[in-house]
Design an enzyme around this catalytic site. Structure first.
Site, short mmCIF file in Angstrom:
data_model
loop_
_atom_site.label_atom_id
_atom_site.label_comp_id
_atom_site.label_asym_id
_atom_site.label_seq_id
_atom_site.Cartn_x
_atom_site.Cartn_y
_atom_site.Cartn_z
N MET A 44 0.85 -1.19 0.00
CA MET A 44 0.00 0.00 0.00
C MET A 44 0.89 1.25 0.00
O MET A 44 0.88 2.06 0.92
CB MET A 44 -0.92 0.00 1.23
CG MET A 44 -1.90 -1.15 1.26
SD MET A 44 -3.14 -0.98 -0.04
CE MET A 44 -2.80 -2.44 -1.00
N HIS B 22 3.65 5.73 2.14
CA HIS B 22 2.60 4.78 2.45
C HIS B 22 1.24 5.46 2.39
O HIS B 22 1.11 6.63 2.74
CB HIS B 22 2.83 4.18 3.83
CG HIS B 22 2.12 2.88 4.02
ND1 HIS B 22 0.77 2.82 4.27
CD2 HIS B 22 2.57 1.61 3.96
CE1 HIS B 22 0.42 1.55 4.37
NE2 HIS B 22 1.48 0.80 4.18
N HIS B 23 0.22 4.71 1.95
CA HIS B 23 -1.14 5.22 1.92
C HIS B 23 -1.61 5.66 3.32
O HIS B 23 -2.50 6.51 3.43
CB HIS B 23 -2.11 4.17 1.39
CG HIS B 23 -2.29 4.21 -0.09
ND1 HIS B 23 -3.07 5.13 -0.73
CD2 HIS B 23 -1.77 3.41 -1.07
CE1 HIS B 23 -3.05 4.90 -2.03
NE2 HIS B 23 -2.25 3.88 -2.27
N ALA B 24 -1.05 5.10 4.37
CA ALA B 24 -1.45 5.51 5.73
C ALA B 24 -1.09 6.96 5.99
O ALA B 24 -1.71 7.61 6.82
CB ALA B 24 -0.80 4.60 6.76
#
Length: 195
Positions: free
Chosen positions: A76, A188-190
């Site tokens: 991700m 990161h998508h986070a």
């Protein structure tokens, strides 16, 4: 001048709450980079082993979902490539990234802290050993330094997970791309949901 295969969108801020990205010439959908909860976090402090206070922020459930969807075969991670007609002043780019990305947005100085016993949402925790140079990698493409060599380098990096013991982003400064240079950004998508 700069060209990109993935245009890096603007980060939402108080000055530009809607964010925004230019239309891609190939009519590809370019999503806005959303940086969730940077202005709404409520920090909580906790003591570390050395007695210092470490700031922690709750991670939103959407960000936690992105974090936990990571798999070795499906990372991700948002990857973006920029290429330039001329060589780039890497020291200047490092300073720009520090001033415009790292300084104003705490997520780029924070790492993930998983909850004890695996219960609850992860938190963002200040990385007291943060060093921007651990996130900036300077490499050179092999000859002849064309599109095929750049694509191979990017493909090789895209399958490598980000180091979870550090803030979840990195940039690769790439010399030897044609007569100029290239940059591979990975986050990161986070940190930023989007592309």
């Amino acid at each position: 001048s700069c060209r990109s295969s993935l245009l890096l969108p603007m980060v939402r801020s108080a000055e530009h709450p809607a964010g925004g990205a230019p239309s891609h010439p190939c009519n590809l959908r370019i999503a806005k980079l959303r940086v969730l909860e940077w202005c709404t976090d409520r920090p909580a402090a906790r003591g570390s082993e050395e007695g210092a206070v470490v700031s922690r922020h709750s991670m939103g459930s959407a960000d936690a979902a992105w974090l936990h969807m990571d798999r070795p075969t499906n990372l991700m991670v948002i990857n973006g490539v920029l290429w330039f007609d001329r060589p780039v002043d890497w020291a200047r780019l490092r300073d720009v990234l520090h001033r415009r990305l790292v300084d104003p947005y705490p997520r780029f100085r924070q790492r993930v802290a998983e909850p004890g016993l695996g219960v609850g949402l992860p938190q963002w925790e200040d990385d007291d050993a943060f060093d921007i140079d651990l996130h900036l990698h300077h490499v050179a493409l092999p000859a002849p330094g064309g599109r095929a060599e750049l694509e191979e380098f990017v493909a090789d990096r895209m399958v490598v997970p980000l180091d979870r013991s550090r803030p979840l982003w990195e940039f690769h400064f790439i010399d030897g791309y044609r007569e100029g240079a290239a940059v591979l950004s990975r986050m990161h998508h986070a940190i930023g949901d989007g592309i």
